[in-house]
Write a protein that holds these residues in place. Structure first.
Motif, mmCIF file in Angstrom:
data_model
loop_
_atom_site.group_PDB
_atom_site.id
_atom_site.type_symbol
_atom_site.label_atom_id
_atom_site.label_comp_id
_atom_site.label_asym_id
_atom_site.label_seq_id
_atom_site.Cartn_x
_atom_site.Cartn_y
_atom_site.Cartn_z
ATOM 1 N N LEU A 117 0.841 -1.188 0.000
ATOM 2 C CA LEU A 117 0.000 0.000 0.000
ATOM 3 C C LEU A 117 0.877 1.240 0.000
ATOM 4 O O LEU A 117 1.808 1.356 0.787
ATOM 5 C CB LEU A 117 -0.920 0.001 1.228
ATOM 6 N N ALA A 169 -0.197 7.827 1.605
ATOM 7 C CA ALA A 169 -1.420 8.547 1.249
ATOM 8 C C ALA A 169 -1.201 10.040 1.070
ATOM 9 O O ALA A 169 -2.151 10.802 1.071
ATOM 10 C CB ALA A 169 -2.479 8.305 2.325
ATOM 11 N N ARG A 171 -1.692 9.564 -4.143
ATOM 12 C CA ARG A 171 -0.743 8.671 -3.482
ATOM 13 C C ARG A 171 0.645 8.803 -4.089
ATOM 14 O O ARG A 171 0.788 9.020 -5.291
ATOM 15 C CB ARG A 171 -1.198 7.207 -3.595
ATOM 16 N N ASP A 223 -9.674 3.448 -1.277
ATOM 17 C CA ASP A 223 -10.381 2.959 -0.093
ATOM 18 C C ASP A 223 -10.483 1.438 -0.127
ATOM 19 O O ASP A 223 -10.337 0.768 0.904
ATOM 20 C CB ASP A 223 -11.781 3.567 -0.015
ATOM 21 N N ARG A 266 -8.400 -0.595 -1.560
ATOM 22 C CA ARG A 266 -7.073 -1.145 -1.262
ATOM 23 C C ARG A 266 -6.733 -0.990 0.215
ATOM 24 O O ARG A 266 -6.123 -1.870 0.823
ATOM 25 C CB ARG A 266 -6.009 -0.448 -2.111
ATOM 26 N N ASP A 267 -7.127 0.139 0.791
ATOM 27 C CA ASP A 267 -6.803 0.387 2.195
ATOM 28 C C ASP A 267 -7.507 -0.599 3.123
ATOM 29 O O ASP A 267 -7.018 -0.882 4.219
ATOM 30 C CB ASP A 267 -7.191 1.817 2.581
ATOM 31 N N GLN A 268 -8.655 -1.100 2.698
ATOM 32 C CA GLN A 268 -9.375 -2.071 3.520
ATOM 33 C C GLN A 268 -8.546 -3.330 3.747
ATOM 34 O O GLN A 268 -8.713 -4.016 4.753
ATOM 35 C CB GLN A 268 -10.706 -2.438 2.862
ATOM 36 N N SER A 311 -5.521 -3.494 4.513
ATOM 37 C CA SER A 311 -4.605 -3.323 5.640
ATOM 38 C C SER A 311 -5.265 -3.683 6.964
ATOM 39 O O SER A 311 -4.595 -3.805 7.991
ATOM 40 C CB SER A 311 -4.106 -1.874 5.692
#
Length: 259
Positions: A5, A8, A111, A251, A253-255, A257
């Motif tokens: 990831l 940000a 990003r 969002d 992709r961040d999930q 983590s």
């Protein structure tokens, strides 16, 4: 193994730079195509409803009816078919280069990616070109459906093309951000879209709606002045909307983590 990831931070002004690049790229491309193939076949307004949903580099060409496109058919009929086909294929390679740079600028507005923008372009160019040919092939398959079933076939073809575009909504973003191999990108882009399906569908409908309205306006009031007006409007508006779509993508992709 989960893809890394990215930070940000990004550079928030790059989305505007992406829009300005889209304006310049479209203007230059349109002038070159008019110079080589001649201007639009007709300057007469056409009242039509052209439903489309484009992701990536905003362009007026995809919104125009065939009669408002440069005179490719005329050039072909004049016996310059081989040269014309070479130039048309060359224009696809040129467009894909603009697509890769536009996406890199847009994505880096949100990003920080490893490497440079130029490296983003080099790594994604070939896959984006294959993706362009894949979409063209899919649209080509729709032609017999329209020919066989007429109006109903046309409506079915539109529905299938919209489904195809929505199903792989994050394809371009995934290519640039995750640098996956071409065939893996199909699965990965669908996987990410499924994580944020409601928001992804909402953004897709906005893109389709805006594209359709802009297509109606530019064809119904077609003129040089309308082209000059719509070129920056289309680029800025669609870039702003896609900036929102990109937030949904990140969002998703961040999930990952959280697991």
């Amino acid at each position: 193994m989960k893809p890394e990831l990215q930070s940000a931070t990004g550079n928030g002004t790059l989305w505007l730079r992406a829009a300005l690049f889209a304006i310049a790229f479209e203007a230059v491309g349109m002038l070159i195509s008019w110079w080589i193939f001649g201007g639009p076949l007709s300057m007469e307004p056409i009242t039509s409803l052209k439903v489309t949903a484009n992701v990536g580099l905003p362009g007026l060409q995809s919104l125009l009816e065939a009669a408002h496109q440069p005179g490719y058919q005329v050039t072909l009929s004049q016996g310059n078919s081989a040269l014309t086909l070479v130039l048309m294929i060359g224009s696809m390679f040129f467009y894909c280069l603009g697509q890769a740079l536009y996406l890199a600028l847009l994505i880096r507005s949100q990003r920080d990616l490893p490497g440079t923008t130029g490296q983003d372009v080099r790594r994604s160019y070939g896959k984006l070109l294959l993706w362009m040919f894949t979409q063209a092939l899919f649209m080509g398959i729709m032609v017999p459906i329209i020919g066989i079933f007429g109006v109903i076939g046309g409506l079915l073809a539109i529905a299938l093309m919209l489904w195809f575009r929505y199903h792989f909504l994050f394809f371009e973003f995934t290519v640039v951000v995750e640098r996956t191999r071409f065939w893996e990108t199909f699965r990965r882009s669908v996987e990410l879209r499924n994580r944020v399906q409601g928001r992804a569908l909402s953004m897709f409908l906005v893109i389709a709606g805006v594209n359709t309205v802009l297509a109606f306006l530019i064809n119904a009031f077609f003129s040089v002045g309308m082209i000059v007006l719509m070129l920056p409007l289309n680029a800025i508006l669609l870039t702003a909307i896609q900036n929102g779509l990109l937030e949904v993508f990140f969002d998703a992709r961040d999930q990952e983590s959280l697991y």
